[in-house]
Design a protein around this motif. Structure first.
Motif, PDB file in Angstrom:
ATOM      1  N   CYS A 284      -2.792   6.781   0.869  1.00  0.00           N
ATOM      2  CA  CYS A 284      -4.009   6.056   0.486  1.00  0.00           C
ATOM      3  C   CYS A 284      -5.032   6.150   1.607  1.00  0.00           C
TER       4      CYS A 284
ATOM      5  N   ILE B  52       0.877  -1.168   0.000  1.00  0.00           N
ATOM      6  CA  ILE B  52       0.000   0.000   0.000  1.00  0.00           C
ATOM      7  C   ILE B  52       0.916   1.219   0.000  1.00  0.00           C
TER       8      ILE B  52
ATOM      9  N   CYS C  42      -4.457   6.573  -3.629  1.00  0.00           N
ATOM     10  CA  CYS C  42      -5.743   5.934  -3.957  1.00  0.00           C
ATOM     11  C   CYS C  42      -6.756   6.075  -2.830  1.00  0.00           C
TER      12      CYS C  42
ATOM     13  N   GLU D  76      -0.044   4.921  -5.001  1.00  0.00           N
ATOM     14  CA  GLU D  76      -0.045   6.143  -4.203  1.00  0.00           C
ATOM     15  C   GLU D  76      -1.308   6.963  -4.440  1.00  0.00           C
TER      16      GLU D  76
END
Length: 109
Positions: A45, A41, A63, A61
């Motif tokens: 985010c 991840i 999201c 990155e």
């Protein structure tokens, strides 16, 4: 940011029952063929509540992953993605800035 009840599920199991079932060693101890795939991840985010991220996935990155989504494949950077299975519905762009008045209200608190 990670919302409540988010699950990061790295464990994987064989699909065939004869490979998935518990096995017995010669010494009498038991084992199985469970293994793990990494989850990546990237920075900035937001995973909303009840998101499930499966092993082997990268979330790019910036999201945002919508509530209740099940992420089974990579999500490109700066994407808004939702659903089961999770799908990108659009890119996050400069047009997503909050109006100045709302942003100022948040910083004045």
């Amino acid at each position: 940011m990670i919302g409540p009840n988010v699950t990061l599920a790295t464990p994987m199991h064989p699909l065939l029952p004869e490979e998935r079932n518990i096995r017995k060693r010669e010494d009498g101890s038991f084992y199985n063929l469970e293994y793990a795939k990494p989850i990546t991840i990237k920075d900035n985010c937001w995973l909303a509540s009840n998101v499930v991220v499966c092993g082997g996935v990268t979330i790019g990155e910036g999201c945002v992953i919508g509530a209740g989504s099940v992420v089974i494949r990579d999500i490109p950077p700066y994407s808004l993605a939702v659903g089961n299975p999770c799908r990108v519905i659009r890119k996050i762009t400069e047009k997503d800035h909050m109006p100045d008045g709302i942003a100022k209200l948040q910083t004045d608190r």
